[in-house]
Structures are given as C-alpha cells and as structure tokens.
Design an enzyme around this catalytic site. Structure first.
Site, PDB file in Angstrom:
ATOM      1  N   ASN A   7       0.878  -1.169   0.000  1.00 12.64           N
ATOM      2  CA  ASN A   7       0.000   0.000   0.000  1.00 12.64           C
ATOM      3  C   ASN A   7       0.919   1.223   0.000  1.00 12.64           C
ATOM      4  OD1 ASN A   7      -1.890   1.966   0.385  1.00 12.64           O
ATOM      5  ND2 ASN A   7      -2.787   1.077   2.241  1.00 12.64           N
ATOM      6  N   ARG A  92      -2.488  -1.988  -3.583  1.00 10.72           N
ATOM      7  CA  ARG A  92      -3.698  -1.198  -3.407  1.00 10.72           C
ATOM      8  C   ARG A  92      -3.587   0.034  -4.314  1.00 10.72           C
ATOM      9  NH1 ARG A  92      -6.161   1.302   2.169  1.00 10.72           N
ATOM     10  NH2 ARG A  92      -8.107   1.947   1.210  1.00 10.72           N
ATOM     11  N   HIS A 181     -12.976   2.856  -0.431  1.00 15.61           N
ATOM     12  CA  HIS A 181     -13.020   1.772   0.563  1.00 15.61           C
ATOM     13  C   HIS A 181     -13.700   0.537  -0.028  1.00 15.61           C
ATOM     14  CE1 HIS A 181     -13.188   5.119   3.841  1.00 15.61           C
ATOM     15  NE2 HIS A 181     -11.932   4.722   3.703  1.00 15.61           N
ATOM     16  N   ARG A 242     -12.311  15.423   7.293  1.00 14.62           N
ATOM     17  CA  ARG A 242     -13.045  15.804   6.078  1.00 14.62           C
ATOM     18  C   ARG A 242     -14.459  16.238   6.451  1.00 14.62           C
ATOM     19  NH1 ARG A 242     -11.460  10.469   3.610  1.00 14.62           N
ATOM     20  NH2 ARG A 242      -9.415  10.792   2.656  1.00 14.62           N
ATOM     21  N   GLU A 385      -8.509  -5.563   4.356  1.00 18.16           N
ATOM     22  CA  GLU A 385      -8.291  -5.218   2.950  1.00 18.16           C
ATOM     23  C   GLU A 385      -7.062  -5.925   2.387  1.00 18.16           C
ATOM     24  OE1 GLU A 385      -8.919  -1.282   4.631  1.00 18.16           O
ATOM     25  OE2 GLU A 385      -9.596  -0.674   2.635  1.00 18.16           O
TER      26      GLU A 385
END
Ligand code: AMP
Length: 400
Positions: A7, A92, A181, A242, A385
């Site tokens: 990642n 990823r 996601h 955010r 993940e």
C-alpha cells in the site's frame, strides 16, 4: 504461495507478506518519510526473528522497496529463503475510474489507465504507480496485481452514481460518483452474507466503514448499489478531518471570505474540517469520547453530527434497497466503539433494528450485536483489505 501486499502512499509504503497456504501473515512493515530521509520498521511474524526498526535513506520508492526485499530474505530478519518464493505482488490502487470492475494483472495498458486517473486521485494514484514500478524493477518477472478501491462500486446503477451537473462533464471528463473503501465494503458485506447464512440474491446489507475516513455502502444482491463517497473521498458523512457533504456554495463563500483559492479551500475541507473542526479537540474519536464525557459540548456535537449522518444513510439505503437484512460496522471506529454503534442505531427500532447491549460491548472481533428477536441482524466485522488484495492476487496468478 507467498504474496507481498503493498500500500504505497506519497511518502510511505506499508506492506504485508501472506503465506496463502493458510492465509497467515508472515511479515509486515512500514517505510516512512520516503523522499525526505527514511525509516523502516520490519516485523517478521511467528518465526521468532527480531524486529528491524531503524532510519534508512529512501530518496525514492525504489530504495524503500529494495530495503524491504532485502529484509524479507535476510538471515537475521528474513521470512523467505529467496525472492523466488514470492509468487505475486498485490498493490492497493486508489482510483480505477470507470475502467475496472475487478482487480487486474498489471500491464502497460493498466498502468496507462492508472495514469489517466491521476486527476481523480492526485495524491494517491501517482504514489500507487510508483510502488508498482519500483516492484517491477526490483522483482522482474513477478506478476504485479492492481486492486482498486473503486472497483467494487462499479456495479452502481446510473441513478446512484450520476451527479445532476451538465452532462458533458460526465461524458467528456468522467465526473460522477466513484466511491472508495471498495475492498473493505466488498469483504465485510460478503462476510456478513456468509455469517448470516443469507442467499446472495435478494440480500440487502448496509456496510458502515467508520475510521479516520468513513464511508457507507448499500449492498444489494451482493453488489454495490450506492455509496456515500463521490468523485473524491470528500463526500458523505463527516469524518476525522473531512467535512463530508456540504452545500457546494460553501466552497465559494469560504474562498471569498479568506481570499484563498478553490484548491486551498478544498484542502481545508479535506484536512482541517470534520469532527476535528467541529469539536476543536481532535479527529480521533477516543479523544472526542473523553472530552464529551468531561462535558465538552462541541465534542458532543461532533459525535452527534457523525452519528446522525450515519443513521440517515442507513435509513436512506434501506429505502433505496426496498428493505434491510443486515448492518455491518467495520474499521477503527466501527470495530472499537460500542458507544458510537449504540448511538447510531438509536431510533432505528422502527426499521426492525434491536441492539443487544451486552453483545455490543465488544471490540475488534467478529460479533453479532443485534438481539435474537431483531429483524435486522447487526454485526461487527473487522475489515481485512490486505487479505482481499492477497486473495485477488493469488486468484489472478493461478487462473492465468
Ligand atoms: P482507521 O482509519 O480505520 O484506522 O480508524 C482510525 C480511527 O479509529 C481513529 O482515528 C479513531 O478515531 C478510531 N478508533 C480507534 N480505536 C477506537 C476506540 N477504542 N474508540 C473509538 N474510536 C476508536
């Protein structure tokens, strides 16, 4: 077969090595401060070898990958006898645009497509590609697999993914909802369908990925029907830093007020907003819980806004799918905060949701948290993940 999962971020690179014989992690680690100075923490798992944790020089992702590979085969810290044991590398990748509905063996065409999506994922896609190219150089001949955060959401109908802006921006510039996601929503929704013993066809699940970044997904018949993040990860519920969904006019208003550009305003809405800004305390929900318990009203307000937004999405998605069989909580907050889960579900009894307060008092493990007589089953399912990336990589190399 052993699979390396990467990642890559702009200045960091996380990795795990899986032995796919039994899907166990045999090593994991993190390269930090790439392009600045450099630090590597490498942890062999389960073979009694020591952790390597030291500053190193990483001018580019290439040196970071080289250092990781060196540790993986080293006498002192290693987990494989030689690199020949690594059968594939799974990467990823944030944005696959509309091109990819599934993971891909990396080819020149796939790399071009990742490059075409740079404007849609300006921070992540260039770093993801650097990670792929560094591995290609360091491990020639080893298949590289790209696993996209957007792929799972590609089954959304147009009525879910279109924005009501002039149509040419969709046709010519690909402006639409993509969602993120996806690997997490895919994993936990499939796990939910499995543990609930539901037939995939006809199943209706809402997955709540609640972490530093948070997103919701409506998963109908095992496929994504709608999701809360949009063209970028800024849309949806308020997050750590955010803002989530706001009236777009807020952007012009703040930019005029502060005399800053649209792009500077968006940086503020990405990095200095969310529960951090509302509370004035922290982006971390553990700090918010503590401050709220001590009577901090803004910390309480931030938590209330978050819980309310997630609850609204659950209701909206139940309506969108014509009913609801299951709700899943996952990621840092979803897996670890019984308080947030209980507060989100408050008031959803009319939908057939009944929480088992004792079962809900759990952290970080797969657990059914709804009462036996709850019509909608609610689960905590830890996301994984990296395992999905490793499984996809294995499936692609064994099929091809
Ligand atoms: P993630 O992005 O999935 O790694 O989630 C990270 C976030 O999970 C942190 O910023 C915290 O807000 C939240 N978190 C982790 N542990 C807890 C906990 N025990 N209670 C509440 N929130 C938590």
């Amino acid at each position: 077969m052993k699979i390396l999962v990467i990642n890559a971020g702009s200045s960091s690179l996380k990795y795990q090595v899986f032995d796919m014989e039994n899907e166990t992690i045999i090593a994991k680690g993190l390269c930090e401060r790439i392009g600045i100075d450099g630090h590597l923490k490498h942890t062999p798992v389960g073979n009694g070898k020591p952790v390597f944790d030291s500053d190193m020089d990483f001018p580019t992702h290439g040196e970071a990958i080289a250092a990781v590979l060196d540790k993986l085969v080293s006498e002192e810290y290693g987990v494989v006898a030689s690199m020949d044991e690594i059968g594939a590398v799974g990467h990823r990748v944030l944005h696959g645009g509309s091109k990819f509905i599934a993971s891909q063996l990396v080819t020149d065409a796939v790399k071009d497509a990742i490059r075409e999506c740079f404007p849609l994922g300006p921070l992540h896609n260039p770093a993801n590609l650097m990670g792929i190219e560094a591995c290609e150089k360091a491990m020639p001949g080893v298949p590289q697999i790209a696993v996209f955060d957007t792929a799972f959401h590609q089954t959304m109908p147009a009525s879910s993914y279109m924005y009501a802006v002039p149509y040419k921006y969709y046709e010519e510039n690909h402006v639409r909802r993509y969602g993120f996601h996806g690997t997490s929503h895919r994993y936990v929704s499939a796990e939910a369908i499995r543990v609930m013993g539901l037939p995939v066809e006809g199943s209706r699940i809402v997955t709540c990925h609640l972490g530093n970044g948070s997103s919701m997904a409506a998963v109908k018949d095992g496929k994504c029907f709608d999701t809360s993040m949009g063209l970028t990860p800024l849309e949806g519920v308020p997050m750590g830093t955010r803002c989530g969904s706001v009236d777009p006019a807020v952007v012009e208003f703040i930019s005029n007020l502060e005399g800053i550009s649209v792009s500077e305003t968006l940086t503020m809405l990405n990095k200095k907003s969310g529960v951090l800004a509302v509370s004035g305390v922290s982006s971390d929900f553990r700090d918010l819980d503590k401050a709220a318990a001590e009577g901090n009203e803004r910390a309480q307000l931030a938590l209330d806004m978050f819980n309310y937004a997630v609850r609204k999405y659950i209701g909206a998605y139940a309506a969108a799918m014509g009913g609801l069989d299951g709700i899943v909580f996952t990621a840092g907050i979803g897996e670890n905060s019984p308080e947030v889960r209980a507060n989100i579900l408050k008031g959803l009894e009319f939908l057939g949701v009944k929480l088992d307060a004792e079962a809900n008092n759990c952290r970080g493990k797969l657990q059914k948290i709804s009462a036996e007589d709850s019509r909608v089953q609610v689960y905590v399912i830890p996301t994984n993940e990296e395992l999905v990336i490793a499984r996809d990589a294995l499936a692609i190399v064994t099929a091809g």
